[in-house]
Design an enzyme around this catalytic site. Sequence first.
Site, PDB file in Angstrom:
ATOM      1  N   CYS A 280      29.348  -8.006   2.969  1.00  0.00           N
ATOM      2  CA  CYS A 280      28.291  -7.188   2.343  1.00  0.00           C
ATOM      3  C   CYS A 280      27.876  -6.038   3.271  1.00  0.00           C
ATOM      4  CB  CYS A 280      27.104  -8.092   2.026  1.00  0.00           C
ATOM      5  SG  CYS A 280      25.608  -7.232   1.556  1.00  0.00           S
TER       6      CYS A 280
ATOM      7  N   CYS B 189      24.064  -5.725   3.865  1.00  0.00           N
ATOM      8  CA  CYS B 189      23.595  -6.810   4.730  1.00  0.00           C
ATOM      9  C   CYS B 189      23.756  -6.429   6.200  1.00  0.00           C
ATOM     10  CB  CYS B 189      24.381  -8.088   4.469  1.00  0.00           C
ATOM     11  SG  CYS B 189      24.208  -8.730   2.806  1.00  0.00           S
TER      12      CYS B 189
END
Length: 166
Positions: free
Chosen positions: A90, A93
């Site tokens: 991600c 993230c």
Amino acid sequence: MAQRLLLRRFLASGISRKPPQGRWAPLISRALQAPEHSPGELTVTSRQARPLHTTRVCTTTFNIQDGPDFQDRVVNSETPVVVDFHAQWCGPCKILGPRLEKVVAKQHGKVVMAKVDIDDHTDLAIEYEVSAVPTVLAIKNGDVVDKFVGIKDEDQLEAFMKKLIA
């Protein structure tokens, strides 16, 4: 093959009875040298303890290992906990994680941060209804008191922390 030969030569020179000489002598550990009194067996020579210098360990952020670890360190925590549900793949993230760690560190122990990889702990992600990453939960006394999904800037993260601490 060449590495094995070098390793053999290094070990042979380090275990020989005569002390090493030349410019590499200081690099060979005393523990590798054979004792003078017994040619057949190795013993470890006692040395004075050297001081060990380390950096300060970050105790405000930790990775969750499994369900019982989450229960123990997050749900049963007396300190409010920010839980970052993230994934290795991600992109957002990877941006949010360091920002969040920085803001948590500024709180000087009033808040701790738990990191949960959703690929490793899908059961926790399902239990806490994580449908997208990054998802950040604020848990106080075992209850979820606040939540957000996506990236936030540092000002928004600090406001999130202040609500959790209050």
